[in-house]
Scaffold this active site. Structure first.
Site, PDB file in Angstrom:
ATOM      1  N   HIS A   1       0.283   4.880   6.718  1.00 52.07           N
ATOM      2  CA  HIS A   1       0.142   5.585   5.446  1.00 52.07           C
ATOM      3  C   HIS A   1       0.250   7.091   5.659  1.00 52.07           C
ATOM      4  O   HIS A   1       0.321   7.565   6.797  1.00 52.07           O
ATOM      5  CB  HIS A   1      -1.198   5.223   4.793  1.00 52.07           C
ATOM      6  CG  HIS A   1      -1.360   3.756   4.574  1.00 52.07           C
ATOM      7  ND1 HIS A   1      -2.067   2.943   5.450  1.00 52.07           N
ATOM      8  CD2 HIS A   1      -0.881   2.938   3.606  1.00 52.07           C
ATOM      9  CE1 HIS A   1      -2.029   1.690   5.014  1.00 52.07           C
ATOM     10  NE2 HIS A   1      -1.304   1.654   3.902  1.00 52.07           N
TER      11      HIS A   1
ATOM     12  N   ASP B   1      -4.492   5.361  11.796  1.00 52.11           N
ATOM     13  CA  ASP B   1      -3.579   4.922  10.739  1.00 52.11           C
ATOM     14  C   ASP B   1      -2.306   5.746  10.869  1.00 52.11           C
ATOM     15  O   ASP B   1      -2.272   6.929  10.513  1.00 52.11           O
ATOM     16  CB  ASP B   1      -4.220   5.129   9.360  1.00 52.11           C
ATOM     17  CG  ASP B   1      -3.292   4.693   8.215  1.00 52.11           C
ATOM     18  OD1 ASP B   1      -2.146   4.290   8.496  1.00 52.11           O
ATOM     19  OD2 ASP B   1      -3.727   4.767   7.056  1.00 52.11           O
TER      20      ASP B   1
ATOM     21  N   SER C   1       0.807  -1.218   0.000  1.00 54.58           N
ATOM     22  CA  SER C   1       0.000   0.000   0.000  1.00 54.58           C
ATOM     23  C   SER C   1       0.842   1.271   0.000  1.00 54.58           C
ATOM     24  O   SER C   1       0.347   2.348  -0.349  1.00 54.58           O
ATOM     25  CB  SER C   1      -0.943   0.008   1.206  1.00 54.58           C
ATOM     26  OG  SER C   1      -0.222  -0.162   2.413  1.00 54.58           O
TER      27      SER C   1
END
Length: 443
Positions: free
Chosen positions: A414, A411, A160
């Protein structure tokens, strides 16, 4: 007439000396304004000094009007391709100009990284720029990047983080030319965009190990299976149609896994209940990169197989959980770490080291392949200093709209878009500009 003896005074000399003493000051007074007048209207044309001329090397950085030229020292002016700018050493400086694009208008951002549209109230994280210690890093030039990839296919391959970097690049390029989504798989793990203005294609391929892998599932085994001696053909089968490939892996190697070479089990990582030797994941990451780079060299390294290929390996991107990620871990920091405040060490340093070493080894082994270029995009340290740039709780839309919940998932892996990951692509552009300078492929 009597002759004058040696040493006798001459009346003519006395008169001349007296006259000279009277006229000399007036002569100087007359000449001085004339000289000033001459220099003002007709300045001297001196030959150019060597310090006034920037060397015409591919690694010299010349900024656009949006980014004033900054030359920190004569050392930077004399920089050559053999001593390129070291973007790994520097600091984050405040920048009022902000990002090129707006997260509310760019349609390529994954929902969980669109921090602005999800209501993140503090936007100071958008106003920092990376300043290398010994050189300048110009703002991103979308038109220049598009020109450099005209008629080419650029593929981002990995986990990702590869997708995060790709979406950042798409958004920055979209400020100059609107791309069209021309392909996507059902689960959106394989997508391709085309920029018709330059006939340029950007793709993303989901391949979190680069080598062949079988991901764990809810119904089956609770561990991944990795086959370290063969690449993942989901991306490798298209190598003949790719001009540049950008790899980004790391975080998936932390998950439980069993490792194979051929049909033999090498060992595992965090596999209680299985009768396998625990071998960790550092050597596995190294083997995966080595197999990948070796395969590309063999398939596309020779000019006889086509026009060659360029390879970028983006180094490990650190996470910033304060506390365990699955137990209310968060990343609440609101500004970057200052220089020297956060050290690159432990797992982050080791993951970065492995990528850099494998790239350097590949360079050495592939010297006789004129059609193959490889470079490490070393972003680990500059990313480590940006704990403020993650979505945190804003991976969800307006997470505190109904008050502060007891537990909010964060998160801290990311990056918000726009955000620090945009800097990766600014450095990527400088790599491409260097490659397309005087020392082009095969010359």
């Amino acid at each position: 007439m009597k002759s004058m003896g040696v040493g006798a005074a001459s009346p003519f000399k006395d008169q001349l000396h007296s006259l000279t003493k009277k006229l000399l000051p007036w002569t100087i007074y007359a000449i001085f304004p004339l000289a000033i007048f001459r220099l003002y209207f007709y300045p001297l044309q001196l030959p150019p000094s060597s310090t006034d001329q920037l060397p015409s090397t591919s690694s010299t950085i010349i900024t656009s009007s949006a980014s004033p030229t900054h030359i920190s020292s004569s050392k930077e002016q004399e920089r050559t391709e053999d001593t390129p700018c070291d973007y790994t050493i520097g600091k984050w400086v405040h920048d009022k100009s902000g990002p090129l694009y707006n997260g509310t208008t760019c349609g390529a951002i994954k929902d969980g990284q669109n921090c602005i549209s999800h209501g993140r109230p503090d936007l100071d994280y958008l106003h920092w720029r990376w300043k290398p210690k010994e050189c300048g890093l110009p703002r991103f030039e979308p038109n220049t990047f598009l020109q450099l990839i005209s008629n080419k296919h650029i593929a981002f391959v990995g986990d990702s983080m590869a997708r995060n970097q790709l979406e950042s690049l798409l958004c920055m390029l979209a400020t100059a030319s609107v791309p069209n989504l021309v392909y996507h798989s059902e689960e959106n793990k394989f997508r391709r965009w085309n920029f018709p203005s330059h006939n340029a294609n950007l793709s993303v391929y989901w391949s979190p190990f680069l080598v062949k892998g079988i991901e764990k599932s809810h119904q089956g085994a609770n561990y991944n299976k990795l086959y370290l001696d063969r690449v993942d053909e989901r991306w490798a089968s298209e190598l003949n149609h790719i001009d540049m490939i950008v790899f980004s892996i790391g975080h998936w190697f932390l998950h439980p896994a069993v490792y194979f070479e051929g049909d033999s089990v090498l060992g595992c990582h965090y596999c209680p209940g299985l009768n396998h030797t625990e071998i960790g994941f550092y050597d596995v990451l190294r083997k995966s990169l080595r197999t990948t780079l070796k395969t590309i060299t063999e398939r596309r390294g020779s000019k006889s197989n086509g026009n060659g290929i360029d390879v970028i390996v983006t180094t490990f991107s650190p996470s910033h959980f304060e506390g365990d990620w699955d137990q209310a871990g968060a990343c609440p920091k609101k500004k970057p770490y200052s220089e020297g405040e956060k050290q690159l060490e432990g797992m982050d340093a080791e993951m970065r080291k492995i990528a850099v070493e494998e790239v350097e080894a590949t360079k050495e082994n592939a010297k006789h392949f004129a059609g193959f270029r490889v470079e490490a995009l070393d972003v680990t340290k500059l990313s480590l200093m940006r704990a403020d740039g993650h979505p945190g709780p804003y991976m969800h839309p307006f997470p505190f709209a109904n008050g502060v919940a007891e537990r909010v998932q964060n998160d801290c892996v990311h990056w918000c878009l726009p955000g620090p990951v945009d800097t990766w692509n600014e450095i990527l552009l400088q790599v491409l500009k260097k490659w397309e300078g005087p020392s082009k492929r095969g010359e």
